[in-house]
Design a protein around this motif. Structure first.
Motif, PDB file in Angstrom:
ATOM      1  N   LYS A 247       0.839  -1.202   0.000  1.00  0.00           N
ATOM      2  CA  LYS A 247       0.000   0.000   0.000  1.00  0.00           C
ATOM      3  C   LYS A 247       0.877   1.256   0.000  1.00  0.00           C
ATOM      4  O   LYS A 247       0.597   2.216  -0.723  1.00  0.00           O
ATOM      5  N   SER A 248       1.953   1.225   0.762  1.00  0.00           N
ATOM      6  CA  SER A 248       2.825   2.401   0.835  1.00  0.00           C
ATOM      7  C   SER A 248       3.495   2.686  -0.517  1.00  0.00           C
ATOM      8  O   SER A 248       3.715   3.841  -0.864  1.00  0.00           O
ATOM      9  N   GLU A 249       3.793   1.645  -1.282  1.00  0.00           N
ATOM     10  CA  GLU A 249       4.401   1.859  -2.600  1.00  0.00           C
ATOM     11  C   GLU A 249       3.431   2.594  -3.535  1.00  0.00           C
ATOM     12  O   GLU A 249       3.840   3.493  -4.265  1.00  0.00           O
TER      13      GLU A 249
ATOM     14  N   ASP B 195       0.866   4.484  -2.563  1.00  0.00           N
ATOM     15  CA  ASP B 195       0.693   5.831  -2.034  1.00  0.00           C
ATOM     16  C   ASP B 195       1.881   6.730  -2.385  1.00  0.00           C
ATOM     17  O   ASP B 195       1.709   7.910  -2.694  1.00  0.00           O
TER      18      ASP B 195
ATOM     19  N   TYR C 226       2.704  11.193   0.776  1.00  0.00           N
ATOM     20  CA  TYR C 226       3.859  10.883   1.624  1.00  0.00           C
ATOM     21  C   TYR C 226       3.491  10.685   3.097  1.00  0.00           C
ATOM     22  O   TYR C 226       4.065   9.823   3.759  1.00  0.00           O
TER      23      TYR C 226
ATOM     24  N   THR D 177       0.726   9.416   4.200  1.00  0.00           N
ATOM     25  CA  THR D 177       0.117   8.087   4.264  1.00  0.00           C
ATOM     26  C   THR D 177       1.183   6.999   4.201  1.00  0.00           C
ATOM     27  O   THR D 177       1.082   5.973   4.882  1.00  0.00           O
ATOM     28  N   VAL D 178       2.218   7.232   3.392  1.00  0.00           N
ATOM     29  CA  VAL D 178       3.334   6.280   3.305  1.00  0.00           C
ATOM     30  C   VAL D 178       3.980   6.123   4.676  1.00  0.00           C
ATOM     31  O   VAL D 178       4.195   5.004   5.155  1.00  0.00           O
TER      32      VAL D 178
ATOM     33  N   SER E 144       1.676   4.208   7.048  1.00  0.00           N
ATOM     34  CA  SER E 144       1.616   2.768   6.750  1.00  0.00           C
ATOM     35  C   SER E 144       2.889   2.060   7.183  1.00  0.00           C
ATOM     36  O   SER E 144       2.840   0.978   7.770  1.00  0.00           O
ATOM     37  N   LEU E 145       4.027   2.658   6.865  1.00  0.00           N
ATOM     38  CA  LEU E 145       5.286   2.003   7.206  1.00  0.00           C
ATOM     39  C   LEU E 145       5.559   2.036   8.708  1.00  0.00           C
ATOM     40  O   LEU E 145       6.202   1.134   9.237  1.00  0.00           O
TER      41      LEU E 145
ATOM     42  N   TRP F  90      11.720  -0.439   1.010  1.00  0.00           N
ATOM     43  CA  TRP F  90      10.726   0.308   1.781  1.00  0.00           C
ATOM     44  C   TRP F  90      11.364   1.295   2.731  1.00  0.00           C
ATOM     45  O   TRP F  90      10.795   2.342   2.998  1.00  0.00           O
TER      46      TRP F  90
ATOM     47  N   TYR G  64      10.400   5.249   2.690  1.00  0.00           N
ATOM     48  CA  TYR G  64      10.143   5.986   3.933  1.00  0.00           C
ATOM     49  C   TYR G  64      11.025   7.243   3.986  1.00  0.00           C
ATOM     50  O   TYR G  64      10.538   8.349   4.242  1.00  0.00           O
TER      51      TYR G  64
ATOM     52  N   SER H  33       9.989   9.848   1.508  1.00  0.00           N
ATOM     53  CA  SER H  33       8.753  10.517   1.947  1.00  0.00           C
ATOM     54  C   SER H  33       9.064  11.579   2.992  1.00  0.00           C
ATOM     55  O   SER H  33       8.512  12.683   2.944  1.00  0.00           O
TER      56      SER H  33
END
Length: 195
Positions: A81-83, A85, A91, A93-94, A97-98, A114, A118, A121
């Motif tokens: 999901k983060s990818e 977003d 950013y 939201t990324v 999520s992470l 990832w 992060y 972002s």
């Protein structure tokens, strides 16, 4: 029903590995599995990945959310999901999520892609203090003496990326870190091969 879902899932993986059909052909198989096991987060994750493969990111996000709903600690849908977003410039939201995926506790070598998302972002949001804290935490959470040779080399690769793309001002600092990790990795590999 669970046994039937398992059988369908095994068939799905066998066909998927050999790529006998287009990715779209797998959706009915996954839907059959979901019908048999409607709270199986892995099935929703797989469906999300399929939608990602056929370039339907909004649909992928829906199924990643279902996977997270049924298994909040399942890291893979949070990361996937983060990818998506990140590609949509979401950013905050990324980062959220992470953080839920407890990325900081994950290996740099195994989860390098990832960690990079992060960090990028944080940079896009100009969160310099958070970035510094994150990098400091990475150092603290990765005791180099406990890492395997492969993980040390992965960590060195991460530092190389960081010094060339993110922090070019501290190039020498990161080159020294890389060298230290590579030497330690070679030493561990030698010890493993001679024991």
């Amino acid at each position: 029903n669970l046994l039937s879902a398992q059988t369908i899932l095994t068939t799905f993986f066998a066909e998927f590995e050999t790529k006998q059909n287009s990715y779209l052909a797998y959706l009915p198989i996954i839907d059959s599995c979901i019908a048999l096991s409607p709270q199986n987060s892995l099935l929703y994750y797989i469906k999300g990945k399929l939608y990602g493969l056929i370039d339907m990111p909004d649909s992928a996000l829906i199924y990643f959310d279902y996977a997270i709903l049924y298994s909040p600690t399942f890291v893979s849908p949070l990361i996937s999901k983060s990818e998506i977003d990140f590609s949509k410039n979401k950013y905050e939201t990324v980062i959220e999520s992470l953080n839920k995926a407890k990325l900081l506790n994950k290996s740099i070598s195994s989860y390098q892609r990832w960690h990079k998302i992060y960090i990028k972002s944080l940079l896009k949001l100009n969160k310099q203090a958070e970035l510094k804290n994150y990098m400091d935490s990475i150092e603290v959470n990765n005791d180099k003496n406990l890492l395997t040779a492969n993980r040390l080399i992965g960590f060195a690769s991460f530092y190389k990326w960081y010094r060339t793309e993110i922090d070019t001002n501290r190039k020498e600092y990161f080159i020294n870190k890389e060298s230290e990790l590579i030497v330690l990795g070679k030493k561990k590999e030698f010890e493993l091969n001679t024991s």
